[in-house]
Design an enzyme around this catalytic site. Sequence first.
Site, PDB file in Angstrom:
ATOM      1  CG  ASP A  26      24.688  57.579  14.541  1.00  0.00           C
ATOM      2  OD1 ASP A  26      25.967  58.268  14.905  1.00  0.00           O
ATOM      3  OD2 ASP A  26      24.865  57.596  13.136  1.00  0.00           O
ATOM      4  CG  ASN A  74      30.433  53.408  20.003  1.00  0.00           C
ATOM      5  OD1 ASN A  74      29.176  53.285  20.907  1.00  0.00           O
ATOM      6  ND2 ASN A  74      30.611  53.330  18.769  1.00  0.00           N
ATOM      7  CG  LEU A 200      18.862  47.167  13.600  1.00  0.00           C
ATOM      8  CD1 LEU A 200      18.163  48.247  14.288  1.00  0.00           C
ATOM      9  CD2 LEU A 200      18.657  46.285  12.772  1.00  0.00           C
TER      10      LEU A 200
HETATM   11  C1  FPP Z   1      26.631  58.461  18.193  1.00  0.00           C
HETATM   12  O1  FPP Z   1      26.731  59.331  17.640  1.00  0.00           O
HETATM   13  C2  FPP Z   1      26.817  58.606  19.609  1.00  0.00           C
HETATM   14  C3  FPP Z   1      27.545  57.526  20.347  1.00  0.00           C
HETATM   15  C4  FPP Z   1      28.838  56.943  20.208  1.00  0.00           C
HETATM   16  C5  FPP Z   1      27.391  58.455  21.948  1.00  0.00           C
HETATM   17  C6  FPP Z   1      26.209  58.265  22.998  1.00  0.00           C
HETATM   18  C7  FPP Z   1      26.009  59.081  24.052  1.00  0.00           C
HETATM   19  C8  FPP Z   1      25.458  60.091  24.917  1.00  0.00           C
HETATM   20  C9  FPP Z   1      24.730  60.984  23.913  1.00  0.00           C
HETATM   21  C10 FPP Z   1      25.950  60.309  25.951  1.00  0.00           C
HETATM   22  C11 FPP Z   1      24.581  59.200  26.700  1.00  0.00           C
HETATM   23  C12 FPP Z   1      24.370  60.280  27.724  1.00  0.00           C
HETATM   24  C13 FPP Z   1      23.560  59.347  28.765  1.00  0.00           C
HETATM   25  C14 FPP Z   1      23.569  60.114  30.292  1.00  0.00           C
HETATM   26  C15 FPP Z   1      22.556  58.122  28.185  1.00  0.00           C
HETATM   27  P1  FPP Z   1      28.636  59.546  17.002  1.00  0.00           P
HETATM   28  O2  FPP Z   1      29.397  59.973  17.429  1.00  0.00           O
HETATM   29  O3  FPP Z   1      29.090  58.655  16.132  1.00  0.00           O
HETATM   30  O4  FPP Z   1      28.545  60.980  15.693  1.00  0.00           O
HETATM   31  P2  FPP Z   1      28.446  61.006  14.292  1.00  0.00           P
HETATM   32  O5  FPP Z   1      28.099  59.643  13.895  1.00  0.00           O
HETATM   33  O6  FPP Z   1      27.832  61.593  13.753  1.00  0.00           O
HETATM   34  O7  FPP Z   1      30.572  60.806  14.319  1.00  0.00           O
END
Ligand code: FPP
Length: 245
Positions: A26, A74, A200
């Site tokens: 996150d 998502n 969670l």
């Molecule tokens: C949550 O942070 C993150 C996600 C919804 C996406 C996570 C995906 C990756 C890191 C790419 C993974 C790639 C592989 C190859 C496994 P957020 O976007 O909700 O962050 P925020 O709360 O700061 O908005």
Amino acid sequence: MAFLSQTPKQLPPPEQLPQHIGFIMDGNGRWAKKRGLPRKFGHREGAKTFKKIVRYCRNLGIRYISFYAFSTENWKRPEDEVNAIMKLFDQYIDDVRGFFDEETRMVFLGDKSKFTDSLQKKMYALEADTAHYDQMTLMIAANYGGRDEIAHAARALAEQVKAGTLNPEDITEDSVSANLYTAGIPDVDLLIRPSGELRLSNYLIWQTAYAEFYFTDVLWPDFDEKQLDCALIDFASRNRRFGGV
Ligand code: FPP
């Protein structure tokens, strides 16, 4: 909320390390926003952290690691952001062939049917090609939701009852576990969530029943080996009783 010290000390001995570490990746969006960049740049950076942490866990001898990469919720994000994450999955699957000689089994947790045919094929092929490796199991939760997983397991058990191969009284915690995406994989010992959020978010809700939680305000793209050391040292100091005394 006072977060735990970020200064790592001595790593615990192998027998005090967790068998299964779950990561909620996150803070990518906030990382990008702080730099005036589009959110997808945060995910790209987050994917680099993911690879770094996988390698470090492999070196430490951690047997099972799981990452929350994309939830069933998502899909509600802007199309451009969703497409960028799908592209990262696709590229990673192409790159990951390098892990093969490191004996890493790859498993995707979640409902694959929502992904493009091409991505689904790549996911199934990677799982099949690495199924015999047993040094480390790397799980990526994609189109995953904990409640969705439990409903999916309940439907599978109901089908068995309907077919006459299972008695309702024989439905146990073990048979539910055996019908989850994580069938055969030990429960989470240590759940790590960066970015300062203390929840969670529907991640492995069955499998974290007795997990130890570690929260830090570091954003996922800034999470590194030292942060993980802090979490492992903290984990080793916990007194896990599993409901006993
Ligand atoms: C949550 O942070 C993150 C996600 C919804 C996406 C996570 C995906 C990756 C890191 C790419 C993974 C790639 C592989 C190859 C496994 P957020 O976007 O909700 O962050 P925020 O709360 O700061 O908005």
